[in-house]
Structure formats: C-alpha cells, structure tokens
Design a protein around this motif. Sequence first.
Motif, PDB file in Angstrom:
ATOM      1  N   GLU A 184      59.401  31.009  87.503  1.00  0.00           N
ATOM      2  CA  GLU A 184      58.940  32.416  87.521  1.00  0.00           C
ATOM      3  C   GLU A 184      58.557  33.156  88.465  1.00  0.00           C
ATOM      4  O   GLU A 184      58.998  34.137  88.763  1.00  0.00           O
ATOM      5  CB  GLU A 184      57.292  32.392  85.863  1.00  0.00           C
ATOM      6  CG  GLU A 184      57.245  33.924  86.288  1.00  0.00           C
ATOM      7  CD  GLU A 184      58.441  34.800  86.225  1.00  0.00           C
ATOM      8  OE1 GLU A 184      57.948  36.203  86.129  1.00  0.00           O
ATOM      9  OE2 GLU A 184      59.480  34.760  85.504  1.00  0.00           O
ATOM     10  N   VAL A 197      51.030  35.581  86.268  1.00  0.00           N
ATOM     11  CA  VAL A 197      51.909  34.816  85.615  1.00  0.00           C
ATOM     12  C   VAL A 197      51.151  34.334  84.713  1.00  0.00           C
ATOM     13  O   VAL A 197      50.498  33.632  85.348  1.00  0.00           O
ATOM     14  CB  VAL A 197      52.490  33.814  86.521  1.00  0.00           C
ATOM     15  CG1 VAL A 197      53.215  32.470  85.628  1.00  0.00           C
ATOM     16  CG2 VAL A 197      53.130  34.755  87.101  1.00  0.00           C
ATOM     17  N   ARG A 204      61.979  33.590  90.556  1.00  0.00           N
ATOM     18  CA  ARG A 204      62.358  34.405  90.279  1.00  0.00           C
ATOM     19  C   ARG A 204      62.142  35.911  91.247  1.00  0.00           C
ATOM     20  O   ARG A 204      62.490  36.301  90.832  1.00  0.00           O
ATOM     21  CB  ARG A 204      62.177  34.812  88.463  1.00  0.00           C
ATOM     22  CG  ARG A 204      63.037  35.737  88.241  1.00  0.00           C
ATOM     23  CD  ARG A 204      62.408  36.429  86.161  1.00  0.00           C
ATOM     24  NE  ARG A 204      61.606  36.899  86.038  1.00  0.00           N
ATOM     25  CZ  ARG A 204      61.294  38.513  86.637  1.00  0.00           C
ATOM     26  NH1 ARG A 204      61.941  38.821  87.283  1.00  0.00           N
ATOM     27  NH2 ARG A 204      60.090  38.090  86.462  1.00  0.00           N
TER      28      ARG A 204
END
Length: 152
Positions: free
Chosen positions: A42, A31, A45
């Motif tokens: 993120e 990431v 998710r």
Amino acid sequence: MRTFGLDYGTKTIGVAVSDGLGLTAQTVTTVRRSSIKADLAELSRLVKEYEVTRIVLGLPLNMNGSEGPRAEASRKFADMLGQSLGLPVELWDERLSTVAAQRTLLEADVSRAKRREVIDQLAAQFILQGWLDAHRAPVEEGYDPEDYDPEA
C-alpha cells in the motif's frame, strides 16, 4: 521532489506528503496495518501515486531521548521500507507529535470519532513539517519576499 512523512504505529500508519517545493506538509491517509507485505504494498502504491522521492519516518523516542521497543520497531520498519521501495528513509524525532495533533483537533472542536480517523495523518503531518522546516535553506539576509518577481 515530494517527501512522505509517516507516523508508524502498531495498528495504523499515518501518511502525509510535502508539496513539490518542500515547504508544506499535507495529510494524505491512514493505512490500516494488516501484514508487513500488505503495508509495504500500500505504501508503494501511494509513493507512486504521489511521486515521492524520500520518506521521513517518525522515531518515537522517550522523553529523555532514549530509545525503547517502539523506536526499535520503527528502525526495523525503516530498513524494510528503504529496501522494499528503493527510497531513502530518514528517521525523525516524533516526540509529542501525537500530543500536538490531538491538541490541534481538540482546539478545532473535532468530534471524538473524527479525531480517531485523522489523528495519525495529522501526527504524520507534524513529523514531516518539522523535518521540512529543519531542512529548509536559510533565507538570505536582506531578502524581502515582497520583492520576489517570478517573471525575472
């Protein structure tokens, strides 16, 4: 029950995930950090996608075991992560995980460009695998894996 291993850095967060049995760790992604809000979104998710129930976050201790500014930043991030995702977050000593990952990639003759892409993921995998190995139930004395019958 799957566990995430995270290598939290200033520019990136390496992500690894355990298998469903909690035996092995595999790399997932890196990431690219932009803001704490975007980073947490993120990771949220990814947690949903991989059905993660626990997070192991690398704690960058100094070689003498003391904590410096990066360890303090990791502790703060662990608190934010736990509150944001509602999951338990455990800190795990990550000393030499990046060195081990770098050595593994060099021994595999991975190009410099490719190493930059995957080093944080591999460090996260080393962090998580160390945690998994330390938390594995001891094998019963006299147990022989050859005798295991999944149908029994």
